[in-house]
Enzyme design. Structure first.
Site, PDB file in Angstrom:
ATOM      1  N   HIS A  20     -32.345  25.092 -44.108  1.00  0.00           N
ATOM      2  CA  HIS A  20     -32.552  25.583 -45.478  1.00  0.00           C
ATOM      3  C   HIS A  20     -31.491  26.611 -45.859  1.00  0.00           C
ATOM      4  O   HIS A  20     -31.675  27.809 -45.605  1.00  0.00           O
ATOM      5  CB  HIS A  20     -33.942  26.212 -45.585  1.00  0.00           C
ATOM      6  CG  HIS A  20     -35.049  25.283 -45.219  1.00  0.00           C
ATOM      7  ND1 HIS A  20     -35.344  24.946 -43.923  1.00  0.00           N
ATOM      8  CD2 HIS A  20     -35.934  24.606 -46.004  1.00  0.00           C
ATOM      9  CE1 HIS A  20     -36.371  24.105 -43.911  1.00  0.00           C
ATOM     10  NE2 HIS A  20     -36.743  23.874 -45.156  1.00  0.00           N
ATOM     11  N   ASP A 147     -41.585  32.455 -53.268  1.00  0.00           N
ATOM     12  CA  ASP A 147     -42.628  31.978 -54.175  1.00  0.00           C
ATOM     13  C   ASP A 147     -43.788  31.363 -53.392  1.00  0.00           C
ATOM     14  O   ASP A 147     -44.957  31.608 -53.684  1.00  0.00           O
ATOM     15  CB  ASP A 147     -42.063  30.904 -55.119  1.00  0.00           C
ATOM     16  CG  ASP A 147     -41.002  31.468 -56.051  1.00  0.00           C
ATOM     17  OD1 ASP A 147     -41.276  32.488 -56.709  1.00  0.00           O
ATOM     18  OD2 ASP A 147     -39.898  30.885 -56.109  1.00  0.00           O
ATOM     19  N   HIS A 251     -32.466  23.974 -51.502  1.00  0.00           N
ATOM     20  CA  HIS A 251     -33.557  24.587 -50.730  1.00  0.00           C
ATOM     21  C   HIS A 251     -33.563  24.147 -49.262  1.00  0.00           C
ATOM     22  O   HIS A 251     -33.515  24.995 -48.378  1.00  0.00           O
ATOM     23  CB  HIS A 251     -34.912  24.261 -51.366  1.00  0.00           C
ATOM     24  CG  HIS A 251     -36.064  24.452 -50.432  1.00  0.00           C
ATOM     25  ND1 HIS A 251     -36.709  25.657 -50.280  1.00  0.00           N
ATOM     26  CD2 HIS A 251     -36.659  23.603 -49.550  1.00  0.00           C
ATOM     27  CE1 HIS A 251     -37.651  25.538 -49.360  1.00  0.00           C
ATOM     28  NE2 HIS A 251     -37.644  24.303 -48.908  1.00  0.00           N
ATOM     29  N   GLU A 400     -61.534  36.070 -44.427  1.00  0.00           N
ATOM     30  CA  GLU A 400     -61.405  35.642 -43.030  1.00  0.00           C
ATOM     31  C   GLU A 400     -59.956  35.335 -42.646  1.00  0.00           C
ATOM     32  O   GLU A 400     -59.481  35.692 -41.571  1.00  0.00           O
ATOM     33  CB  GLU A 400     -62.268  34.398 -42.761  1.00  0.00           C
ATOM     34  CG  GLU A 400     -63.770  34.614 -42.891  1.00  0.00           C
ATOM     35  CD  GLU A 400     -64.272  34.476 -44.327  1.00  0.00           C
ATOM     36  OE1 GLU A 400     -63.451  34.244 -45.244  1.00  0.00           O
ATOM     37  OE2 GLU A 400     -65.497  34.604 -44.535  1.00  0.00           O
ATOM     38  N   ASP A 458     -80.025  28.769 -42.366  1.00  0.00           N
ATOM     39  CA  ASP A 458     -78.868  28.731 -43.273  1.00  0.00           C
ATOM     40  C   ASP A 458     -78.311  27.318 -43.446  1.00  0.00           C
ATOM     41  O   ASP A 458     -77.575  27.039 -44.392  1.00  0.00           O
ATOM     42  CB  ASP A 458     -77.765  29.683 -42.808  1.00  0.00           C
ATOM     43  CG  ASP A 458     -77.969  31.088 -43.367  1.00  0.00           C
ATOM     44  OD1 ASP A 458     -78.771  31.242 -44.314  1.00  0.00           O
ATOM     45  OD2 ASP A 458     -77.334  32.023 -42.848  1.00  0.00           O
ATOM     46  N   HIS A 462     -73.492  26.238 -42.607  1.00  0.00           N
ATOM     47  CA  HIS A 462     -73.225  27.375 -41.729  1.00  0.00           C
ATOM     48  C   HIS A 462     -73.301  27.010 -40.240  1.00  0.00           C
ATOM     49  O   HIS A 462     -73.042  27.854 -39.397  1.00  0.00           O
ATOM     50  CB  HIS A 462     -74.226  28.508 -42.012  1.00  0.00           C
ATOM     51  CG  HIS A 462     -73.920  29.257 -43.272  1.00  0.00           C
ATOM     52  ND1 HIS A 462     -73.679  28.628 -44.470  1.00  0.00           N
ATOM     53  CD2 HIS A 462     -73.803  30.592 -43.510  1.00  0.00           C
ATOM     54  CE1 HIS A 462     -73.438  29.546 -45.393  1.00  0.00           C
ATOM     55  NE2 HIS A 462     -73.501  30.733 -44.840  1.00  0.00           N
TER      56      HIS A 462
HETATM   57  C1  LIG Z   1     -48.288  26.496 -45.617  1.00  0.00           C
HETATM   58  C2  LIG Z   1     -47.005  25.768 -45.919  1.00  0.00           C
HETATM   59  N1  LIG Z   1     -47.019  24.746 -46.780  1.00  0.00           N
HETATM   60  C3  LIG Z   1     -45.890  24.052 -47.024  1.00  0.00           C
HETATM   61  C4  LIG Z   1     -44.733  24.369 -46.415  1.00  0.00           C
HETATM   62  C5  LIG Z   1     -43.474  23.555 -46.667  1.00  0.00           C
HETATM   63  N2  LIG Z   1     -42.545  24.350 -47.500  1.00  0.00           N
HETATM   64  C6  LIG Z   1     -41.521  25.017 -46.996  1.00  0.00           C
HETATM   65  S1  LIG Z   1     -40.727  25.974 -48.120  1.00  0.00           S
HETATM   66  C7  LIG Z   1     -41.768  25.466 -49.357  1.00  0.00           C
HETATM   67  C8  LIG Z   1     -41.686  26.038 -50.732  1.00  0.00           C
HETATM   68  C9  LIG Z   1     -40.362  26.414 -51.154  1.00  0.00           C
HETATM   69  O1  LIG Z   1     -40.383  27.290 -52.245  1.00  0.00           O
HETATM   70  P1  LIG Z   1     -40.159  28.837 -52.039  1.00  0.00           P
HETATM   71  O2  LIG Z   1     -41.242  29.387 -51.239  1.00  0.00           O
HETATM   72  O3  LIG Z   1     -39.952  29.407 -53.381  1.00  0.00           O
HETATM   73  O4  LIG Z   1     -38.833  28.931 -51.198  1.00  0.00           O
HETATM   74  P2  LIG Z   1     -37.341  28.733 -51.732  1.00  0.00           P
HETATM   75  O5  LIG Z   1     -37.287  27.419 -52.416  1.00  0.00           O
HETATM   76  O6  LIG Z   1     -37.062  29.864 -52.636  1.00  0.00           O
HETATM   77  O7  LIG Z   1     -36.513  28.743 -50.502  1.00  0.00           O
HETATM   78  C10 LIG Z   1     -42.692  24.549 -48.855  1.00  0.00           C
HETATM   79  C11 LIG Z   1     -43.712  23.891 -49.698  1.00  0.00           C
HETATM   80  C12 LIG Z   1     -44.748  25.454 -45.523  1.00  0.00           C
HETATM   81  N3  LIG Z   1     -43.659  25.857 -44.867  1.00  0.00           N
HETATM   82  N4  LIG Z   1     -45.887  26.145 -45.312  1.00  0.00           N
END
Ligand SMILES: Cc1ncc(C[n+]2csc(CCOP(=O)(O)OP(=O)(O)O)c2C)c(N)n1
Length: 655
Positions: A20, A147, A251, A400, A458, A462
């Site tokens: 990345h 994000d 990305h 949790e 419960d 549960h």
């Molecule tokens: C819990 C989880 N879900 C999905 C992913 C796969 N994944 C890696 S980065 C990403 C999102 C990328 O967007 P952002 O967080 O804004 O990173 P950027 O594009 O700015 O590098 C996803 C869905 C992951 N690493 N972890």
């Protein structure tokens, strides 16, 4: 200096043909300011206890961290390692992995985990400062989040907890690039991140993430804040790559040779791949030496502490247990054997904690709003508040997942052994963080009560049925299910001694009779299973059981013996430990040439390897129901009579 990060990231990803580049290129300016002007670390002493912690929550941007660590001069992060990005045996794994490279404070990659783990680290800092003073403990926890980190639900729990506890030394730098994998963030998000943090009690501000002066000013301000801080740094993903900047195409895939040539031109970066011009490398290496003096001063402060305090600090950081713990546990065991209390194992756990917490200052307890049900608060244990961190019990609230991640942070920080509770069924709500405890080999103790249909009214929402099996399937996680007060104490001891693995203590809501009625200096749970009740003569039946069903096995054994069928009971409090024993030991304990009947109020999955072809299983085949526990045991046919009938039927088939 920031371009050095960009170049290493794009070249390493290109060479690996995977990774990345966008995030490291976009966040390079933030990282450069943070690491060269603020972060209190000494690459030559990467484990300096009072270092600032840095968590790359956006773990997919791992090359950013590897590049920075190479540039700063971490010894293990050689240029060869950078060239071997994502290759087997290198320390530069696809996502940063704790324990591989120095300066990687936690494993990240599953989005949301890093920022939530960091909350635990920032909490640990305040807790440890309250115990040893700010001359010894006085550092920040910085997070670089994306994000995705902020969209993940666990971040909501984490920022809520951090805001509530006013963890003012937690500073989150948000790589606010408005791009995710699918494209623009606006495809799926229209919330206002800053307002969200503000509502949770944070400071939040937005700056230009490519302007070093703005970045520095924002960090300086955050350092002085009385609350945790979010700095949204508006950046361009893939900064420097002329055609891919600002696009999701930068990305998660290599930029390509042509784009890299153009990026070099755009950034005025003329050096060959993996070559950092001397002038730039020197500037980074000098930045890496910034804190040598501070570290030496700190060592002097530590040396000046009264010997007892210093030794205690060092012991805690090393994660060793105090010498008197074993004695206290042994004495309590003797008492339990003599008194034979008929407690629920959750109550037994509370009683064990009364002893443990009185001799082990390292424990930090808690509960996700089920303190009275989980029995995790020991006598006199004070709650931690934003105003007073001298307590040792955390009200995590109904969070949790955030709780489990925070416990990882507490353990990783060092100085603490975190334990906390919820209902066993809600391990599902903690699971991604439990998995990281296991992957990172952290001593986190999950006190999971209400461990079967035995919780009763419960009902099936549960009542865990598949949870034991699924948790046992997780590598490097010890799942304990003790049968009475003595076993509970022994399992607690094993969990505390397990320095490199997390534990689950699965505990009953309902009262259980004492089954361990003779004292044994040895911890009988240590090998996972042991013969609890021998047969009167050569055994024909072995009754294997865990936790609350050991009582049923004991009753069934008596009934079988009465009918002239020699039978024995094997208590199996930890299948994970039992599986590690020699096959001779396993055969002996399971009982060769006996019909094996396993009893557990949960699904059969995983039990057949002990039962063998001519045995049987008494347990659940589907979800539970809402009713008083004794009725449920009858309804689902988890009874001594059912075990006896199964044993007899199997014996008949055999003969
Ligand atoms: C819990 C989880 N879900 C999905 C992913 C796969 N994944 C890696 S980065 C990403 C999102 C990328 O967007 P952002 O967080 O804004 O990173 P950027 O594009 O700015 O590098 C996803 C869905 C992951 N690493 N972890």
């Amino acid at each position: 200096m920031a371009n050095a990060i960009r170049a290493l990231a794009m070249d390493a990803v290109q060479k690996a043909n995977s990774g990345h580049p966008g995030m490291p290129m976009g966040a390079a300016d933030i990282a450069t300011v943070l690491f060269t002007k603020f972060l209190k670390i000494d690459p030559r002493q990467p484990n300096w206890p009072d270092r600032d912690r840095f968590v790359l929550s956006a773990g997919h941007g791992s090359m950013l961290l590897y590049a920075v660590n190479y540039l700063l001069g971490y010894e293990d992060m050689t240029i060869e390692q950078i060239k071997n990005f994502r290759q087997l045996g290198s320390i530069t794994a696809g996502h940063p992995e704790y324990g591989h490279a120095a300066g990687v404070e936690t494993t990240t990659g599953p989005l949301g985990q890093g920022i939530s783990t960091a909350v635990g680290m920032a909490l640990a800092e305040r807790l440890l400062a309250a115990r040893f003073g700010e001359k010894i403990v006085d550092h920040f926890t910085y997070v670089l989040a994306s994000d995705g980190d902020l969209m993940e639900g666990v971040s909501h729990e984490a920022i809520g907890l951090a805001g509530h506890l006013k963890l003012s030394r937690l500073i989150v730098l948000y790589d606010d690039n408005e791009i995710t994998i699918d494209g623009a963030l606006s495809l799926s998000e229209s919330g206002d991140a800053l307002k969200r943090f503000e509502a949770a009690g944070w400071n939040a501000t937005r700056i230009d993430g490519h302007n070093p002066a703005e970045i520095a000013a924002a960090i300086e301000k955050a350092q002085k804040s009385d609350r945790p801080s979010l700095i949204a740094c508006r950046t361009v993903i893939g900064y420097g790559a002329p055609n891919k900047r600002g696009k999701s195409s930068s990305h998660g895939s290599p930029l390509g040779d042509d784009e890299i040539v153009l990026a070099r031109e755009t950034l005025h970066w003329n050096a060959e791949p993996f070559v950092i011009p001397n002038e730039t490398l020197d500037a980074w290496r000098i930045a890496g030496l910034r804190n040598v003096k501070a570290r030496k001063n700190w060592e002097e402060q530590l040396a000046a502490l009264p010997a007892e305090t210093r030794i205690d600090f060092e012991r805690r950081i090393a994660g060793d247990l105090p010498a008197d713990l074993g004695k206290a546990i042994a004495a309590f065991k003797e008492k339990l054997v003599a008194e034979k209390p008929k407690w629920a194992t959750r109550k037994s756990s509370e009683e064990a904690l009364n002893i443990i917490n009185s001799v082990l200052p390292d424990t930090i307890g808690g509960s996700a709003d089920l303190t009275g049900s989980n029995n995790t608060r020991s006598k006199g244990q004070q709650a931690v508040t934003a105003e007073d961190f001298s307590g040792s019990f955390i009200h995590y609230g109904i969070r949790e997942h955030g709780m489990a991640a925070a416990m990882n942070g507490l353990a990783l920080h060092k100085g603490f052994i975190p334990y906390s509770g919820t209902f066993l069924v809600f391990t599902d709500y903690c699971r991604p963080a439990i998995r990281l405890s296991a992957l990172m080999g952290q001593r986190v103790i999950y006190v999971m009560t209400h461990d079967s249909i035995g919780l009763g009214e419960d009902g099936p929402t549960h009542q865990p049925v598949e949870h034991l099996a699924s948790l046992r399937a997780m590598p490097n996680l010890l799942v304990f299910r003790p049968a009475d007060a003595v076993e509970t104490l022994e399992c607690w001891q094993l969990a505390l001694e397990s320095k490199d693995a997390p534990s689950i203590l699965a505990l009953s809501r309902q009262n259980l009779p004492a089954v361990r009625t003779e004292n044994s200096e040895k911890n009988l749970c240590a090998r996972g299973a042991y013969e609890l009740v021998p047969a009167s003569s050569k055994a024909k039946v072995s009754l294997l059981a865990t936790g609350s069903e050991v009582e049923i096995a004991v009753a069934a054994q008596k009934m079988l013996e009465k009918e002239g069928i020699p039978a024995r009971v094997v208590s199996m409090p930890c299948l994970d430990l039992f599986d590690r024993q020699s096959s001779d030991f396993q055969k002996e304990i399971l009982g060769e040439d006996t019909v094996k009947i396993a009893i557990e109020a949960a699904v059969r999955y995983g039990w057949d390897r002990y039962i063998g072809a001519d045995g049987d299983f008494i347990g659940m085949t589907g979800f539970g129901a809402s009713a008083p526990a004794p009725e449920l045991y009858k309804h689902f046919n988890i009874t001594p009579e059912a075990a006896v009938a199964a044993a007899k039927a199997r014996l008949e088939e055999k003969s």
